[in-house]
Design a protein around this motif. Structure first.
Motif, PDB file in Angstrom:
ATOM      1  N   THR A  16       0.841  -1.191   0.000  1.00 33.41           N
ATOM      2  CA  THR A  16       0.000   0.000   0.000  1.00 33.41           C
ATOM      3  C   THR A  16       0.881   1.248   0.000  1.00 33.41           C
ATOM      4  O   THR A  16       2.041   1.201   0.430  1.00 33.41           O
ATOM      5  CB  THR A  16      -0.901   0.047   1.248  1.00 33.41           C
ATOM      6  N   PRO A  17       0.332   2.373  -0.445  1.00 32.67           N
ATOM      7  CA  PRO A  17       1.103   3.628  -0.390  1.00 32.67           C
ATOM      8  C   PRO A  17       1.565   3.974   1.017  1.00 32.67           C
ATOM      9  O   PRO A  17       2.678   4.489   1.195  1.00 32.67           O
ATOM     10  CB  PRO A  17       0.100   4.661  -0.921  1.00 32.67           C
ATOM     11  N   ALA A  18       0.734   3.695   2.026  1.00 32.68           N
ATOM     12  CA  ALA A  18       1.110   4.030   3.402  1.00 32.68           C
ATOM     13  C   ALA A  18       2.364   3.277   3.825  1.00 32.68           C
ATOM     14  O   ALA A  18       3.245   3.846   4.484  1.00 32.68           O
ATOM     15  CB  ALA A  18      -0.042   3.716   4.356  1.00 32.68           C
ATOM     16  N   TYR A  19       2.455   2.006   3.457  1.00 29.20           N
ATOM     17  CA  TYR A  19       3.644   1.245   3.846  1.00 29.20           C
ATOM     18  C   TYR A  19       4.865   1.696   3.055  1.00 29.20           C
ATOM     19  O   TYR A  19       5.973   1.710   3.592  1.00 29.20           O
ATOM     20  CB  TYR A  19       3.433  -0.257   3.660  1.00 29.20           C
ATOM     21  N   VAL A  20       4.679   2.075   1.793  1.00 30.59           N
ATOM     22  CA  VAL A  20       5.805   2.591   1.013  1.00 30.59           C
ATOM     23  C   VAL A  20       6.339   3.864   1.657  1.00 30.59           C
ATOM     24  O   VAL A  20       7.564   4.069   1.745  1.00 30.59           O
ATOM     25  CB  VAL A  20       5.386   2.856  -0.445  1.00 30.59           C
ATOM     26  N   ASP A  21       5.445   4.729   2.129  1.00 27.14           N
ATOM     27  CA  ASP A  21       5.876   5.936   2.851  1.00 27.14           C
ATOM     28  C   ASP A  21       6.766   5.563   4.034  1.00 27.14           C
ATOM     29  O   ASP A  21       7.829   6.144   4.247  1.00 27.14           O
ATOM     30  CB  ASP A  21       4.659   6.725   3.364  1.00 27.14           C
ATOM     31  N   TYR A  22       6.297   4.594   4.810  1.00 26.11           N
ATOM     32  CA  TYR A  22       7.039   4.156   6.000  1.00 26.11           C
ATOM     33  C   TYR A  22       8.381   3.550   5.621  1.00 26.11           C
ATOM     34  O   TYR A  22       9.434   3.907   6.181  1.00 26.11           O
ATOM     35  CB  TYR A  22       6.206   3.152   6.784  1.00 26.11           C
ATOM     36  N   PHE A  23       8.371   2.642   4.649  1.00 20.74           N
ATOM     37  CA  PHE A  23       9.588   1.945   4.246  1.00 20.74           C
ATOM     38  C   PHE A  23      10.637   2.938   3.765  1.00 20.74           C
ATOM     39  O   PHE A  23      11.809   2.861   4.138  1.00 20.74           O
ATOM     40  CB  PHE A  23       9.270   0.922   3.151  1.00 20.74           C
ATOM     41  N   HIS A  24      10.216   3.880   2.925  1.00 22.85           N
ATOM     42  CA  HIS A  24      11.166   4.831   2.360  1.00 22.85           C
ATOM     43  C   HIS A  24      11.794   5.728   3.425  1.00 22.85           C
ATOM     44  O   HIS A  24      12.917   6.218   3.256  1.00 22.85           O
ATOM     45  CB  HIS A  24      10.483   5.685   1.288  1.00 22.85           C
ATOM     46  N   SER A  25      11.084   5.934   4.536  1.00 17.58           N
ATOM     47  CA  SER A  25      11.599   6.802   5.601  1.00 17.58           C
ATOM     48  C   SER A  25      12.686   6.129   6.438  1.00 17.58           C
ATOM     49  O   SER A  25      13.385   6.805   7.201  1.00 17.58           O
ATOM     50  CB  SER A  25      10.449   7.236   6.518  1.00 17.58           C
ATOM     51  N   LEU A  26      12.846   4.823   6.304  1.00 20.36           N
ATOM     52  CA  LEU A  26      13.838   4.096   7.083  1.00 20.36           C
ATOM     53  C   LEU A  26      15.242   4.322   6.531  1.00 20.36           C
ATOM     54  O   LEU A  26      15.423   4.727   5.382  1.00 20.36           O
ATOM     55  CB  LEU A  26      13.526   2.596   7.062  1.00 20.36           C
ATOM     56  N   SER A  27      16.243   4.043   7.349  1.00 21.75           N
ATOM     57  CA  SER A  27      17.620   4.099   6.875  1.00 21.75           C
ATOM     58  C   SER A  27      17.858   2.945   5.898  1.00 21.75           C
ATOM     59  O   SER A  27      17.091   1.973   5.852  1.00 21.75           O
ATOM     60  CB  SER A  27      18.595   3.983   8.045  1.00 21.75           C
ATOM     61  N   TYR A  28      18.923   3.043   5.132  1.00 24.63           N
ATOM     62  CA  TYR A  28      19.230   2.001   4.151  1.00 24.63           C
ATOM     63  C   TYR A  28      19.376   0.639   4.824  1.00 24.63           C
ATOM     64  O   TYR A  28      18.821  -0.361   4.357  1.00 24.63           O
ATOM     65  CB  TYR A  28      20.510   2.373   3.401  1.00 24.63           C
ATOM     66  N   ALA A  37       2.063   0.038  -9.077  1.00 29.54           N
ATOM     67  CA  ALA A  37       2.634   0.701 -10.252  1.00 29.54           C
ATOM     68  C   ALA A  37       1.827   1.937 -10.619  1.00 29.54           C
ATOM     69  O   ALA A  37       2.388   2.961 -11.022  1.00 29.54           O
ATOM     70  CB  ALA A  37       2.676  -0.276 -11.429  1.00 29.54           C
ATOM     71  N   VAL A  38       0.512   1.870 -10.491  1.00 29.38           N
ATOM     72  CA  VAL A  38      -0.328   3.024 -10.802  1.00 29.38           C
ATOM     73  C   VAL A  38      -0.075   4.146  -9.801  1.00 29.38           C
ATOM     74  O   VAL A  38       0.019   5.322 -10.164  1.00 29.38           O
ATOM     75  CB  VAL A  38      -1.817   2.624 -10.818  1.00 29.38           C
ATOM     76  N   HIS A  39       0.022   3.793  -8.527  1.00 30.08           N
ATOM     77  CA  HIS A  39       0.340   4.771  -7.491  1.00 30.08           C
ATOM     78  C   HIS A  39       1.679   5.450  -7.789  1.00 30.08           C
ATOM     79  O   HIS A  39       1.830   6.665  -7.596  1.00 30.08           O
ATOM     80  CB  HIS A  39       0.389   4.055  -6.138  1.00 30.08           C
ATOM     81  N   ARG A  40       2.636   4.688  -8.284  1.00 32.47           N
ATOM     82  CA  ARG A  40       3.938   5.242  -8.644  1.00 32.47           C
ATOM     83  C   ARG A  40       3.789   6.272  -9.767  1.00 32.47           C
ATOM     84  O   ARG A  40       4.389   7.351  -9.726  1.00 32.47           O
ATOM     85  CB  ARG A  40       4.859   4.100  -9.070  1.00 32.47           C
ATOM     86  N   ASN A  41       2.980   5.951 -10.758  1.00 26.67           N
ATOM     87  CA  ASN A  41       2.777   6.871 -11.872  1.00 26.67           C
ATOM     88  C   ASN A  41       2.035   8.142 -11.444  1.00 26.67           C
ATOM     89  O   ASN A  41       2.256   9.208 -12.015  1.00 26.67           O
ATOM     90  CB  ASN A  41       2.019   6.161 -13.000  1.00 26.67           C
ATOM     91  N   VAL A  42       1.174   8.020 -10.454  1.00 24.63           N
ATOM     92  CA  VAL A  42       0.510   9.207  -9.902  1.00 24.63           C
ATOM     93  C   VAL A  42       1.552  10.163  -9.326  1.00 24.63           C
ATOM     94  O   VAL A  42       1.511  11.378  -9.571  1.00 24.63           O
ATOM     95  CB  VAL A  42      -0.517   8.804  -8.828  1.00 24.63           C
ATOM     96  N   HIS A  43       2.490   9.627  -8.569  1.00 27.29           N
ATOM     97  CA  HIS A  43       3.570  10.451  -8.006  1.00 27.29           C
ATOM     98  C   HIS A  43       4.352  11.155  -9.114  1.00 27.29           C
ATOM     99  O   HIS A  43       4.640  12.357  -9.022  1.00 27.29           O
ATOM    100  CB  HIS A  43       4.520   9.582  -7.188  1.00 27.29           C
ATOM    101  N   ILE A  44       4.701  10.406 -10.151  1.00 24.87           N
ATOM    102  CA  ILE A  44       5.523  10.961 -11.228  1.00 24.87           C
ATOM    103  C   ILE A  44       4.783  12.063 -11.971  1.00 24.87           C
ATOM    104  O   ILE A  44       5.331  13.151 -12.223  1.00 24.87           O
ATOM    105  CB  ILE A  44       5.959   9.831 -12.189  1.00 24.87           C
ATOM    106  N   GLN A  57      -4.728   8.139   0.297  1.00 24.67           N
ATOM    107  CA  GLN A  57      -4.346   8.282   1.696  1.00 24.67           C
ATOM    108  C   GLN A  57      -5.136   7.277   2.543  1.00 24.67           C
ATOM    109  O   GLN A  57      -6.117   6.700   2.089  1.00 24.67           O
ATOM    110  CB  GLN A  57      -4.624   9.709   2.186  1.00 24.67           C
ATOM    111  N   ASN A  58      -4.717   7.098   3.777  1.00 14.45           N
ATOM    112  CA  ASN A  58      -5.427   6.201   4.701  1.00 14.45           C
ATOM    113  C   ASN A  58      -5.690   4.837   4.063  1.00 14.45           C
ATOM    114  O   ASN A  58      -6.816   4.326   4.086  1.00 14.45           O
ATOM    115  CB  ASN A  58      -6.752   6.837   5.143  1.00 14.45           C
ATOM    116  N   SER A  59      -4.641   4.261   3.493  1.00 10.96           N
ATOM    117  CA  SER A  59      -4.797   3.019   2.732  1.00 10.96           C
ATOM    118  C   SER A  59      -4.624   1.764   3.578  1.00 10.96           C
ATOM    119  O   SER A  59      -4.707   0.654   3.052  1.00 10.96           O
ATOM    120  CB  SER A  59      -3.792   3.006   1.566  1.00 10.96           C
TER     121      SER A  59
END
Length: 440
Positions: free
Chosen positions: A244-256, A404-411, A425-427
């Motif tokens: 989900t977009p919410a988890y991608v937000d969380y994952f990306h915020s973590l350190s490498y 993939a669609v969510h990714r294209n929305v961002h782009i 949001q709230n996914s």
């Protein structure tokens, strides 16, 4: 050289960039997309009959961003007069062959798709009055080079087969990757012993298909898997919320390092086998072994194939290791199918032109922003987006068709500089980050 500057040029035409093209059509942004293949085909070597996608039909080119788009799977069914058959079929997953047909249907309708064009260079014109990229395409049919200009670039060059070291020189009719399975299937079925190496979805699909096509008593099938067993995909509802977009937000915020550790903990979600496929395999094995005949099938878990060499008696010798017992042994077979997965395809021109201009997490993984831009050492407004090699930055869902669609929305929203498509949001029902609860 054309003087037109596109808003965006997409490199590669797979489901990801095709979805981007579909969503662009309702905007004022213009784009062009280039693909080296002469026409669209989605994993043609693995379009095995009676095999379904692992995600529901809503994971099409557009639905998550625009359910009213003419490029939804529902509209495809409507135009193909398949609405009632799909309704009575009463399944959310669609056959892979039908998904491929859907994508081919969309490719014929979309504008701005150029097949038979290989991108051979992308030049960063950052010092121009209007900073942009110059994209050089080689047209296969004529051998001519064409130059296109774009404010932004989206690299969707996909993946390429991953094989065991030292096996690229062996005859591909004898030792092949699953990506070529259907091209060699007839030849494989004539063999006396075929061995599949791997433990993921592709390995089981190929093994199952050969088992169901097996007609001779003297044909043996083997499956050698490095994992501890044939483990099914975790389809629990809460577990699936990592896509989900919410988890991608969380994952990306973590350190490498935290992201790498996170990926290791999600093995059942990333590498598991569809439960229906495993049930079908077990049922077929049960029926075929009625009467006690089992010698023609072998399944060996906890077995790593170290190397493959031609045998003096014909066929091939596999050097294997049962890693739990720490036992090395040799295994003879006539044909080998490698279900060893894929690795990101990074073009040579990318490394030549951009390696020194961008930030890296390590020697293999570049740094990517939340909205899928490569992080450059300099500040810029002409962005280079990537859809390739994202698992380390965006998590297990980096290859998920629904995301993939969510990714294209961002782009698209980033390129436009405003919200054109709603960002979901709230996914999730779960809250992954506790930063807002942190004590000051």
């Amino acid at each position: 050289m054309t003087k037109q500057i596109y808003d965006v040029i997409g490199i590669g035409i797979g489901p990801y960039n095709m979805g981007l093209a579909a969503l662009l059509e309702k905007t004022e942004l213009n784009g062009a997309f280039f693909e080296k293949s002469p026409s669209f085909a989605w994993h043609p070597g693995m379009l095995i009959e009676k095999m379904d996608l692992q995600v529901p039909f809503l994971a099409d080119l557009a639905t998550f961003a625009d359910p009213k788009s003419p490029y939804t799977f529902m509209n495809y069914l409507y135009e193909q007069d398949r609405m009632f058959p799909f309704f009575f079929h009463n399944q959310t997953k669609v056959p892979r062959q039908e998904y491929n047909d859907y994508l081919q249907w969309a490719a014929k309708k979309l504008v701005g798709l150029h097949f038979g064009h290989t991108i051979v260079d992308v030049i960063d014109k950052y010092e121009a009055e209007v900073p942009h990229y110059e994209v050089v395409a080689l047209e296969t049919e004529t051998g001519k080079h064409h130059h296109y200009l774009a404010k932004h670039v989206v690299m969707g060059t996909g993946n390429e087969p991953l094989i065991i070291d030292g096996m690229d020189g062996l005859p591909e009719g004898d030792v092949l990757h699953t990506s070529r399975y259907l091209y060699e299937k007839e030849n494989l079925l004539k063999s006396k012993h075929v061995t599949v190496v791997g433990s993921g979805q592709s390995a089981i699909e190929v093994f199952l298909d050969l088992l169901e096509e097996q007609r001779r008593n003297d044909m043996k099938l083997s499956l050698l898997t490095r994992t501890g067993g044939l483990f099914q995909l975790d389809q629990a509802k809460f577990a699936q919320e990592v896509f989900t977009p919410a988890y991608v937000d969380y994952f990306h915020s973590l350190s490498y390092q935290q992201r790498l550790e996170n990926l290791e903990s999600l093995g059942a979600l990333r590498k598991g086998i569809d439960p229906d496929t495993l049930t079908r395999l077990y049922t077929d094995l049960y029926h075929k072994t009625a009467g006690g005949e089992k010698d023609y099938v072998l399944i060996n878990p906890m077995t790593e194939v170290k190397s493959i060499h031609p045998s003096e008696k014909g066929g091939y010798e596999l050097q294997c290791n049962q890693w739990q017992e720490k036992i090395d042994y040799r295994y003879h077979t006539d044909k080998v199918i490698l279900a060893t997965g894929y690795k990101p395809h990074i073009p040579d021109w990318f490394m030549d032109r951009f390696k020194q201009k961008i930030k890296w997490e390590d020697e293999k993984h570049y740094r990517v922003t939340r909205d899928y831009q490569l992080e450059f050492l300099d500040q810029r407004d002409h962005h280079f987006f990537t859809l390739t090699n994202l698992t380390h930055s965006h998590g297990a869902g980096a290859t998920n068709l629904g995301l993939a669609v969510h990714r294209n929305v961002h782009i698209i929203n980033t390129i436009a500089g405003k919200t054109i498509y709603k960002n979901q949001q709230n996914s999730t029902f779960q809250t992954f980050s506790m930063k807002r609860f942190k004590d000051d």
